[in-house]
Scaffold this motif. Sequence first.
Motif, short mmCIF file in Angstrom:
data_model
loop_
_atom_site.label_atom_id
_atom_site.label_comp_id
_atom_site.label_asym_id
_atom_site.label_seq_id
_atom_site.Cartn_x
_atom_site.Cartn_y
_atom_site.Cartn_z
N ALA A 1 -9.50 -3.68 -9.64
CA ALA A 1 -7.97 -4.28 -9.61
C ALA A 1 -7.96 -4.92 -8.23
N SER A 2 -7.31 -5.72 -7.71
CA SER A 2 -7.01 -6.37 -6.22
C SER A 2 -6.48 -5.07 -5.26
N THR A 3 -6.49 -5.63 -4.24
CA THR A 3 -5.92 -4.87 -3.06
C THR A 3 -4.51 -4.77 -3.10
N ILE A 4 -3.52 -5.52 -3.95
CA ILE A 4 -2.17 -5.50 -3.94
C ILE A 4 -1.80 -5.22 -5.32
N GLY A 5 -0.51 -4.53 -5.23
CA GLY A 5 -0.04 -4.20 -6.56
C GLY A 5 0.61 -2.66 -6.65
N ALA A 6 1.01 -2.06 -5.38
CA ALA A 6 1.37 -0.89 -5.22
C ALA A 6 2.75 -0.72 -6.26
N GLU A 7 2.66 0.71 -6.79
CA GLU A 7 4.26 1.09 -7.50
C GLU A 7 4.94 2.19 -6.65
N VAL A 8 6.00 2.00 -6.69
CA VAL A 8 7.10 2.69 -5.89
C VAL A 8 7.06 4.26 -6.02
N HIS A 9 6.42 4.90 -7.22
CA HIS A 9 6.61 6.28 -7.24
C HIS A 9 5.44 6.76 -6.74
N LEU A 10 4.45 6.13 -5.83
CA LEU A 10 3.21 6.52 -5.36
C LEU A 10 3.20 6.18 -4.04
N PRO A 11 2.81 7.04 -3.20
CA PRO A 11 2.81 7.16 -1.37
C PRO A 11 2.46 5.84 -1.19
N PHE A 12 2.91 5.11 -0.10
CA PHE A 12 2.51 3.56 0.39
C PHE A 12 2.24 3.75 2.14
N GLY A 13 1.06 3.32 2.30
CA GLY A 13 0.78 3.29 3.90
C GLY A 13 -0.72 3.41 4.03
N GLY A 14 -0.98 3.23 5.37
CA GLY A 14 -2.43 3.31 5.71
C GLY A 14 -2.73 4.18 6.76
N THR A 15 -4.20 3.94 7.17
CA THR A 15 -4.69 4.99 8.13
C THR A 15 -4.78 4.00 9.38
N LYS A 16 -5.50 4.87 10.19
CA LYS A 16 -5.82 4.05 11.68
C LYS A 16 -4.67 3.20 12.29
N SER A 17 -4.81 2.20 12.54
CA SER A 17 -4.03 1.44 13.18
C SER A 17 -2.69 0.78 12.26
N THR A 18 -2.92 1.07 11.02
CA THR A 18 -2.15 0.60 10.23
C THR A 18 -0.76 1.47 10.02
N GLY A 19 -0.89 2.74 10.68
CA GLY A 19 0.55 3.59 10.77
C GLY A 19 0.42 4.61 11.40
#
Length: 502
Positions: free
Chosen positions: A450-468
């Motif tokens: 699947a692509s890199t987009i398409g997060a669903e709200v009931h899963l954690p969202f965020g990133g590592t390193k300089s993303t967050g």
Amino acid sequence: MVKPATKVRAEQYLNYIGGEWVAPKSDRYLDNRNPADTRELVGRFPASNSEDVDRAVDIAAEAFRTWRKVPAPRRAEILFKAGEILIQRKEECARDMTREMGKVLKETRGDVQEAIDMTYFIAGEGRRLHGYTTKAELPNKYAMCSREPIGVCGMITPWNFPMAIPSWKILPALVCGNTVVIKPAEYTPLSTYNLVSALIEAGIPPGVLNIVAGRGVEVGKALLEHSKVRLVSFTGSTEVGRMIGQACAATDKICSLEMGGKNAIMIMDDADLDLALEGVLWGAFGTTGQRCTATSRVVVHKKVAKKFAGMLADRAKHLKLGPGLNEKNDVGPVINEEALESILGYIEIGRREDKARLICGGHRAEKGDLKHGFFIEPTVFSEVTAQMRIAQEEIFGPVLSVIECRDLDHAIEIVNGVKYGLSASIYTQDTNRAFHAMEDVQTGIFYVNASTIGAEVHLPFGGTKSTGNGHREGGTQVLDIFSEWKAVYVDYSGKLQRAQID
Ligand code: NAD
């Protein structure tokens, strides 16, 4: 509901502070224009200053005293009602969003739907907000812990998901018992107003939710400096986020940062290339490449790299560029002139980089009425190498780099070789490869086939390193941002018991 502006007479909007719509102290307003046609004024929004922020924060601090005592299931009922209101207004809100932000209607409907999903998900949490009990190390002693609200939360949000992102912040903050002052993005305030209006109509009490519109350097800065703001929740660029983190550290504020990305799709030699092509087109050119999770790099196995680059260029050049309100168009404008210049600048850098080959797009689109908006052709560079600037820096526009790899390990090395860590994906038919990649790719979000987009709200969202800075929005994990843990010990032994000693 904030009434949608019309082409003939754009509305002048106000701040919402303490349960009232009020003019900004400066009496100045910022124009909100349609990026697909800048002749259209969508609305005029307050250019607020620190006086407006001070008032909103003081009122929110006062409202916190009572809101924190409202039982969480009651708070959640209001959120649930706001979800029902948004469902009724989904189409109207989506159209408002396309006019102010540019993305095509099917995507703005998705943005509104994400806020609706979040409303229901978080309203459900009002009846959970689980803490836990555990066994104490001493006899006749009870041990438990619970989530407590924090206080006034200041929120600073970007323009690319102008309803969904504010919903990821406002709803969990409210269900946990906090009060809110939000500063929407200056380019897309209307969608955030539409969300806030639904919540007000659903019955959020005066002072609990406040919106103060204006510039980052004025309103955002004032939120960072106010001593009664206990938490700052920010989504935006890494550059601004880093500065916000430093300001929060200086005043001991809790700070959650969701920042930039440089996301990649890996395509192995056994992948279903037609399926991968659909994923790459959607990830790279959906939202005109202006998603934090947008696909910006495609790392393709050398056996299929040339073939795939050809397939990609053939399809990308046929994507229809134009205003998002026309359902026949695939790709809308970028947000503003500054973004246009910056993206064209990166295309120029790509042209000059040693070996990169421009195989599709590469120009501003100015034919006919497109000249009144900020349109850029979907652009693909092939033969890009991992260290080139276009392969390292966040471009935040419809520009894609195709990079060849030798094998899976090499692909993972390339994917991990950037400062960001938000989203990545792999296309392969081989389960072993998929699981190896899942384990070794350093991103907060990972997809298989699947692509890199398409997060669903009931899963954690965020990133590592300089993303967050380690937080996750979405999922029940978001509750960890907007509540503080309290450990409670009840000693019913009737005598002094000393932990670690007796
Ligand atoms: P931005 O950093 O320019 O602005 C974000 C917000 O910060 C805006 O509301 C702006 O007014 C405010 N701001 C700007 N300067 C400020 C200052 N000095 N003090 C306080 N506030 C200030 O980002 P943007 O252009 O709105 O959004 C695009 C960026 O957001 C991209 O980098 C994208 O990757 C990122 N983003 C990240 C996520 C995520 O969840 N990780 C989601 C969406 C967007």
